[in-house]
Enzyme design. Sequence first.
Site, short mmCIF file in Angstrom:
data_model
loop_
_atom_site.label_atom_id
_atom_site.label_comp_id
_atom_site.label_asym_id
_atom_site.label_seq_id
_atom_site.Cartn_x
_atom_site.Cartn_y
_atom_site.Cartn_z
N TYR A 164 -5.37 -3.87 10.31
CA TYR A 164 -5.81 -4.78 8.90
C TYR A 164 -7.43 -4.85 9.21
O TYR A 164 -7.69 -5.13 10.30
CB TYR A 164 -4.96 -5.93 8.79
N GLY B 62 0.26 -4.90 1.80
CA GLY B 62 -0.92 -5.25 0.77
C GLY B 62 -0.78 -5.86 -0.33
O GLY B 62 -1.33 -6.73 -0.96
N HIS C 117 0.89 -1.29 0.06
CA HIS C 117 0.07 0.05 -0.03
C HIS C 117 0.98 1.40 -0.16
O HIS C 117 1.97 1.24 0.56
CB HIS C 117 -0.99 -0.14 1.17
O1 YXS Z 1 12.20 8.88 -0.73
P1 YXS Z 1 11.51 8.75 -2.27
O2 YXS Z 1 10.61 9.84 -2.64
O3 YXS Z 1 12.77 8.34 -3.15
O4 YXS Z 1 10.54 7.14 -2.21
C1 YXS Z 1 11.14 6.31 -1.58
C2 YXS Z 1 10.33 5.55 -0.78
O5 YXS Z 1 9.35 6.49 0.03
C3 YXS Z 1 9.15 4.85 -1.78
N1 YXS Z 1 8.36 3.81 -1.05
C4 YXS Z 1 7.14 4.09 -0.84
N2 YXS Z 1 6.32 5.07 -1.01
C5 YXS Z 1 4.98 4.69 -0.63
N3 YXS Z 1 4.56 3.53 -0.12
C6 YXS Z 1 5.47 2.55 0.10
N4 YXS Z 1 4.97 1.38 0.62
C7 YXS Z 1 6.75 2.54 -0.20
N5 YXS Z 1 7.88 2.00 -0.21
C8 YXS Z 1 8.73 2.72 -0.79
O6 YXS Z 1 9.97 4.26 -2.87
C9 YXS Z 1 11.39 5.18 -2.49
C10 YXS Z 1 12.40 4.27 -2.62
O7 YXS Z 1 12.28 3.48 -1.26
P2 YXS Z 1 13.64 3.29 -0.59
O8 YXS Z 1 14.59 4.36 -0.56
O9 YXS Z 1 13.08 2.98 0.83
O10 YXS Z 1 14.16 2.13 -1.01
P3 YXS Z 1 14.96 0.85 -0.61
O11 YXS Z 1 15.52 0.40 -1.71
O12 YXS Z 1 15.78 1.73 0.54
O13 YXS Z 1 13.99 -0.02 0.38
C11 YXS Z 1 12.89 -0.70 -0.30
C12 YXS Z 1 11.93 -1.17 0.61
C13 YXS Z 1 10.60 -1.90 -0.18
C14 YXS Z 1 12.62 -2.19 1.52
C15 YXS Z 1 11.48 -0.03 1.43
O14 YXS Z 1 11.17 0.88 0.47
C16 YXS Z 1 10.57 -0.36 2.43
O15 YXS Z 1 10.50 -0.97 3.61
N6 YXS Z 1 9.18 -0.12 1.91
C17 YXS Z 1 7.99 -0.15 2.65
C18 YXS Z 1 7.43 -1.62 2.49
C19 YXS Z 1 6.14 -1.91 3.54
O16 YXS Z 1 6.44 -1.83 4.83
N7 YXS Z 1 5.25 -1.94 2.90
C20 YXS Z 1 3.87 -1.87 3.47
C21 YXS Z 1 3.08 -0.68 3.36
S1 YXS Z 1 1.35 -0.65 4.47
C22 YXS Z 1 0.66 -1.89 3.43
O17 YXS Z 1 0.89 -2.30 2.46
C23 YXS Z 1 -0.75 -2.20 4.31
C24 YXS Z 1 -1.47 -1.12 4.77
S2 YXS Z 1 -0.18 -3.08 5.74
O18 YXS Z 1 0.84 -2.30 6.39
O19 YXS Z 1 -1.35 -3.06 6.58
O20 YXS Z 1 0.21 -4.27 5.47
#
Ligand code: YXS
Length: 259
Positions: free
Chosen positions: A138, A108, A64
């Site tokens: 969730y 998500g 998400h």
């Molecule tokens: O800083 P900029 O503008 O370059 O953007 C960064 C991040 O903010 C963006 N980005 C995201 N933006 C919105 N939503 C996201 N889920 C998201 N994930 C990443 O992408 C740009 C590059 O990310 P960065 O610098 O962190 O890359 P990385 O290679 O260091 O790390 C990759 C990840 C995937 C490990 C890291 O981006 C990360 O941990 N992302 C979040 C993964 C996560 O926790 N997703 C769950 C989202 S909430 C959801 O799905 C449900 C509601 S729930 O939580 O209930 O399951």
Amino acid sequence: MALVSTSVEASVGTITLDHPAKHNALSAALIADLLEALNGLVGAGVRVIVLRASRGAKVWSAGHDVRELPTNGRDPLTYDDPLRRVVRAVKETPAPVLAMIEGTVWGGACELVMNCDLVVAADGATFALTPAKLGVPYDMAGVLNLMRSVSLPVIKEMLFTAEPMPAERALRLGLVNQVVPVDQLEAATRDLAQKITRNSPLVIALLKEELHVLSGASYLSPEGFERIQALRRRILDSADYQEGIRSFFERRAPHFEGR
Ligand code: YXS
């Protein structure tokens, strides 16, 4: 700019998530393009749909879009929210949807993949369910979708730890159908898709719908529904919910206080 691309070859439609700058985060915009692509392929009469990220993606989808998680107390996971709409669309599309996974899958996006009909993963792929890490309450539709994919102890471990699960373990636990070396991923997915296209699309669509309806035949009392919604409402109004989202943007571990 479209955030997904599509192609059709030999009755197999392919949708490629194509927003690498945000790690294919499931924003409302990306999901709108994804839904349009799904409808287009169904209209084109494809017999199988492959859902993938671009070749070489380190992150299949970051889940998400955290920037679209409301912090004003609004529920981010209601019936008409984009994630709910795209998971329903995948489950209701007559053609089987094959998730072809390279890289890491988060939140998500994990629910989306687990509700595709089959999953073929590269051996370096991982799957992480993150509500507890981000402080997100969730919703029941989402938890029910997850419960149907693997056993309760497995889904509890994934939800309570929020740790990425390696593809090999996901295979042993029945979360994915195949795990192959990344250089064989496209061929293995194409081979599986072709085996399906050789069979009756009408019967396969019927079987998919029968399995969908019968697996959803579980009873929930109105009082039980209201009680859980009240629990979720308290979390949406909590400091922990704000902390979970703030910690993501401040690139630090969350500090939850249970209030
Ligand atoms: O800083 P900029 O503008 O370059 O953007 C960064 C991040 O903010 C963006 N980005 C995201 N933006 C919105 N939503 C996201 N889920 C998201 N994930 C990443 O992408 C740009 C590059 O990310 P960065 O610098 O962190 O890359 P990385 O290679 O260091 O790390 C990759 C990840 C995937 C490990 C890291 O981006 C990360 O941990 N992302 C979040 C993964 C996560 O926790 N997703 C769950 C989202 S909430 C959801 O799905 C449900 C509601 S729930 O939580 O209930 O399951």
